[in-house]
Design an enzyme around this catalytic site. Structure first.
Site, PDB file in Angstrom:
ATOM      1  N   LYS A  13       0.825  -1.214   0.000  1.00  0.00           N
ATOM      2  CA  LYS A  13       0.000   0.000   0.000  1.00  0.00           C
ATOM      3  C   LYS A  13       0.860   1.265   0.000  1.00  0.00           C
ATOM      4  O   LYS A  13       0.615   2.201  -0.752  1.00  0.00           O
ATOM      5  CB  LYS A  13      -0.936   0.024   1.232  1.00  0.00           C
ATOM      6  CG  LYS A  13      -1.856  -1.179   1.340  1.00  0.00           C
ATOM      7  CD  LYS A  13      -2.749  -1.112   2.575  1.00  0.00           C
ATOM      8  CE  LYS A  13      -1.999  -1.190   3.885  1.00  0.00           C
ATOM      9  NZ  LYS A  13      -1.301  -2.480   4.112  1.00  0.00           N
ATOM     10  N   ARG A 126      11.410  -5.381   5.455  1.00  0.00           N
ATOM     11  CA  ARG A 126      11.120  -3.957   5.212  1.00  0.00           C
ATOM     12  C   ARG A 126      12.032  -3.059   6.052  1.00  0.00           C
ATOM     13  O   ARG A 126      12.263  -3.318   7.228  1.00  0.00           O
ATOM     14  CB  ARG A 126       9.655  -3.655   5.536  1.00  0.00           C
ATOM     15  CG  ARG A 126       9.354  -2.141   5.455  1.00  0.00           C
ATOM     16  CD  ARG A 126       7.896  -1.841   5.320  1.00  0.00           C
ATOM     17  NE  ARG A 126       7.102  -2.315   6.432  1.00  0.00           N
ATOM     18  CZ  ARG A 126       5.768  -2.252   6.463  1.00  0.00           C
ATOM     19  NH1 ARG A 126       5.104  -1.731   5.438  1.00  0.00           N
ATOM     20  NH2 ARG A 126       5.108  -2.716   7.499  1.00  0.00           N
ATOM     21  N   ARG A 159      11.118  -0.888  11.354  1.00  0.00           N
ATOM     22  CA  ARG A 159      10.039  -0.444  12.242  1.00  0.00           C
ATOM     23  C   ARG A 159       9.926  -1.388  13.431  1.00  0.00           C
ATOM     24  O   ARG A 159      10.103  -2.586  13.277  1.00  0.00           O
ATOM     25  CB  ARG A 159       8.710  -0.455  11.469  1.00  0.00           C
ATOM     26  CG  ARG A 159       8.379   0.870  10.843  1.00  0.00           C
ATOM     27  CD  ARG A 159       7.242   0.802   9.863  1.00  0.00           C
ATOM     28  NE  ARG A 159       6.046   0.090  10.326  1.00  0.00           N
ATOM     29  CZ  ARG A 159       4.935  -0.009   9.613  1.00  0.00           C
ATOM     30  NH1 ARG A 159       4.854   0.529   8.411  1.00  0.00           N
ATOM     31  NH2 ARG A 159       3.892  -0.666  10.088  1.00  0.00           N
ATOM     32  N   ARG A 170      -0.464  -8.529  13.909  1.00  0.00           N
ATOM     33  CA  ARG A 170      -0.981  -7.630  12.864  1.00  0.00           C
ATOM     34  C   ARG A 170      -1.716  -8.410  11.777  1.00  0.00           C
ATOM     35  O   ARG A 170      -2.759  -7.970  11.292  1.00  0.00           O
ATOM     36  CB  ARG A 170       0.167  -6.818  12.256  1.00  0.00           C
ATOM     37  CG  ARG A 170       0.654  -5.741  13.213  1.00  0.00           C
ATOM     38  CD  ARG A 170       2.005  -5.175  12.798  1.00  0.00           C
ATOM     39  NE  ARG A 170       1.965  -4.554  11.508  1.00  0.00           N
ATOM     40  CZ  ARG A 170       3.020  -4.473  10.680  1.00  0.00           C
ATOM     41  NH1 ARG A 170       4.168  -5.023  11.028  1.00  0.00           N
ATOM     42  NH2 ARG A 170       2.903  -3.873   9.543  1.00  0.00           N
TER      43      ARG A 170
HETATM   44  P1  ADP Z   1       1.184  -1.578   7.362  1.00  0.00           P
HETATM   45  O1  ADP Z   1       1.750  -0.691   6.297  1.00  0.00           O
HETATM   46  O2  ADP Z   1       2.132  -2.662   7.719  1.00  0.00           O
HETATM   47  O3  ADP Z   1      -0.160  -2.104   7.073  1.00  0.00           O
HETATM   48  P2  ADP Z   1       0.593   0.846   8.821  1.00  0.00           P
HETATM   49  O4  ADP Z   1       1.794   1.710   8.747  1.00  0.00           O
HETATM   50  O5  ADP Z   1      -0.516   1.126   7.892  1.00  0.00           O
HETATM   51  O6  ADP Z   1       1.065  -0.680   8.670  1.00  0.00           O
HETATM   52  O7  ADP Z   1       0.008   0.808  10.310  1.00  0.00           O
HETATM   53  C1  ADP Z   1       0.832   0.611  11.411  1.00  0.00           C
HETATM   54  C2  ADP Z   1      -0.027   0.519  12.659  1.00  0.00           C
HETATM   55  O8  ADP Z   1      -0.735   1.767  12.847  1.00  0.00           O
HETATM   56  C3  ADP Z   1      -1.115  -0.544  12.646  1.00  0.00           C
HETATM   57  O9  ADP Z   1      -0.631  -1.823  13.058  1.00  0.00           O
HETATM   58  C4  ADP Z   1      -2.113   0.041  13.657  1.00  0.00           C
HETATM   59  O10 ADP Z   1      -1.669  -0.142  14.991  1.00  0.00           O
HETATM   60  C5  ADP Z   1      -2.034   1.536  13.348  1.00  0.00           C
HETATM   61  N1  ADP Z   1      -3.014   1.908  12.328  1.00  0.00           N
HETATM   62  C6  ADP Z   1      -2.766   2.327  11.057  1.00  0.00           C
HETATM   63  N2  ADP Z   1      -3.898   2.575  10.389  1.00  0.00           N
HETATM   64  C7  ADP Z   1      -4.918   2.287  11.251  1.00  0.00           C
HETATM   65  C8  ADP Z   1      -6.336   2.317  11.138  1.00  0.00           C
HETATM   66  N3  ADP Z   1      -6.970   2.680  10.011  1.00  0.00           N
HETATM   67  N4  ADP Z   1      -7.043   1.962  12.232  1.00  0.00           N
HETATM   68  C9  ADP Z   1      -6.448   1.607  13.383  1.00  0.00           C
HETATM   69  N5  ADP Z   1      -5.123   1.540  13.543  1.00  0.00           N
HETATM   70  C10 ADP Z   1      -4.349   1.876  12.485  1.00  0.00           C
HETATM   71  P1  ADP Z   2       2.195  -1.847   3.194  1.00  0.00           P
HETATM   72  O1  ADP Z   2       2.180  -0.342   3.197  1.00  0.00           O
HETATM   73  O2  ADP Z   2       0.995  -2.444   2.520  1.00  0.00           O
HETATM   74  O3  ADP Z   2       2.430  -2.430   4.553  1.00  0.00           O
HETATM   75  P2  ADP Z   2       4.791  -1.572   1.845  1.00  0.00           P
HETATM   76  O4  ADP Z   2       4.539  -0.765   0.620  1.00  0.00           O
HETATM   77  O5  ADP Z   2       5.451  -0.904   2.990  1.00  0.00           O
HETATM   78  O6  ADP Z   2       3.427  -2.327   2.290  1.00  0.00           O
HETATM   79  O7  ADP Z   2       5.641  -2.857   1.390  1.00  0.00           O
HETATM   80  C1  ADP Z   2       6.103  -3.831   2.347  1.00  0.00           C
HETATM   81  C2  ADP Z   2       7.488  -4.331   1.908  1.00  0.00           C
HETATM   82  O8  ADP Z   2       7.373  -5.074   0.689  1.00  0.00           O
HETATM   83  C3  ADP Z   2       8.498  -3.215   1.633  1.00  0.00           C
HETATM   84  O9  ADP Z   2       9.773  -3.618   2.074  1.00  0.00           O
HETATM   85  C4  ADP Z   2       8.467  -3.046   0.123  1.00  0.00           C
HETATM   86  O10 ADP Z   2       9.722  -2.610  -0.399  1.00  0.00           O
HETATM   87  C5  ADP Z   2       8.141  -4.467  -0.359  1.00  0.00           C
HETATM   88  N1  ADP Z   2       7.290  -4.472  -1.554  1.00  0.00           N
HETATM   89  C6  ADP Z   2       6.279  -3.624  -1.857  1.00  0.00           C
HETATM   90  N2  ADP Z   2       5.727  -3.945  -3.041  1.00  0.00           N
HETATM   91  C7  ADP Z   2       6.398  -5.047  -3.493  1.00  0.00           C
HETATM   92  C8  ADP Z   2       6.283  -5.859  -4.698  1.00  0.00           C
HETATM   93  N3  ADP Z   2       5.340  -5.615  -5.620  1.00  0.00           N
HETATM   94  N4  ADP Z   2       7.149  -6.906  -4.817  1.00  0.00           N
HETATM   95  C9  ADP Z   2       8.068  -7.170  -3.864  1.00  0.00           C
HETATM   96  N5  ADP Z   2       8.235  -6.429  -2.729  1.00  0.00           N
HETATM   97  C10 ADP Z   2       7.404  -5.379  -2.554  1.00  0.00           C
END
Ligand code: ADP
Ligand code: ADP
Ligand code: ZN
Length: 214
Positions: A13, A126, A159, A170
């Site tokens: 994302k 990551r 992180r 998660r």
């Molecule tokens: P990821 O990219 O791995 O999905 P995020 O950076 O989006 O993680 O979120 C990190 C943490 O922030 C989540 O595990 C949660 O604790 C909190 N968080 C993020 N977005 C939301 C949301 N929409 N509702 C509740 N908690 C959230």
């Molecule tokens: P999210 O916000 O959904 O948690 P991230 O964009 O932070 O996901 O991506 C999680 C990890 O996977 C990062 O280390 C990123 O570089 C890697 N990643 C993202 N997209 C791809 C892809 N299409 N193929 C392989 N690795 C990816």
């Protein structure tokens, strides 16, 4: 068109949203980034959010919805992409209400589908820039100089919640709370599913077609 981008932790994302901002000029609203900024700035919101984030649980809906509402007030007329929000049915309903009040709406809710086996490797590998939030991966997208951000020279770190035990919580939280949003958006006729397991440039080109209304 305004977009919701959702999917598992590690689905891509943040990576895709950054491309959308860079190449299509939309505004990214990432609730994860907003909470991390609040923690860094030691605000009241940050204090509230941190305990939940450290455990891999969701920050309560009321706090999260209010935070998004405050960002939407300042958006002017730019198209936005919601990255990681909504994550629960209550958040999706809350979002619907606040958008309606402002005469706005979501065009598409795009789900990035990535098999579970792939997610663990993405999350444990990551790394992120402490200063600008740029996202790296130790194997698939390493920084040019180890530990240093290509964009801004900031420190690139893991992180806290990308440690194995927190990742398990998660992923469970995601399955219980966020996966059901697929039906919510299907019922609204807004649901689009993309294969998030391809190379990120392929994912982006598919995403771009949807965002541009194709
Ligand atoms: P990821 O990219 O791995 O999905 P995020 O950076 O989006 O993680 O979120 C990190 C943490 O922030 C989540 O595990 C949660 O604790 C909190 N968080 C993020 N977005 C939301 C949301 N929409 N509702 C509740 N908690 C959230
Ligand atoms: P999210 O916000 O959904 O948690 P991230 O964009 O932070 O996901 O991506 C999680 C990890 O996977 C990062 O280390 C990123 O570089 C890697 N990643 C993202 N997209 C791809 C892809 N299409 N193929 C392989 N690795 C990816
Ligand atoms: Zn940086």
């Amino acid at each position: 068109m305004n977009i919701v981008l959702f999917g598992a932790p590690g689905a891509g994302k943040g990576t895709q949203s950054a491309l959308i901002v860079e190449k299509l000029g939309m505004v990214q609203i990432s609730t994860g980034d907003l909470f991390r900024a609040a923690i860094k700035n030691k605000t009241e919101l940050g204090k509230q959010a941190q305990a939940f984030m450290d455990k891999g649980e969701l920050v309560p809906d009321s706090v999260t919805i209010q935070m998004v509402d405050e960002v939407l007030v300042n958006l002017k007329s730019k198209s936005f992409i919601l990255d990681g929000f909504p994550r629960t049915q209550a958040q999706a309903e809350g979002l619907g209400k606040i958008l309606k009040q402002r005469g706005l709406e979501i065009g598409k809710a795009i789900f990035l589908e990535v098999p579970k086996e792939e997610l663990l490797g993405r999350l444990t590998g990551r790394r992120v820039c402490k200063a600008c939030g740029a996202v790296y991966h130790v194997q698939t997208k390493p920084a040019k100089v180890d530990g240093v951000c290509d964009n801004c020279g900031g420190e690139v770190v893991q992180r806290n919640d990308d440690k194995v035990d927190v990742i398990a919580t998660r992923l469970k939280t995601y399955e219980d709370n966020t996966l059901p949003l697929r039906s919510y958006y299907k019922e609204q006729g807004k649901y689009v599913e993309l294969n998030g397991a391809q190379d990120s440039d392929k994912v982006f080109s598919a995403l771009k077609t949807v965002v541009q209304g194709g």
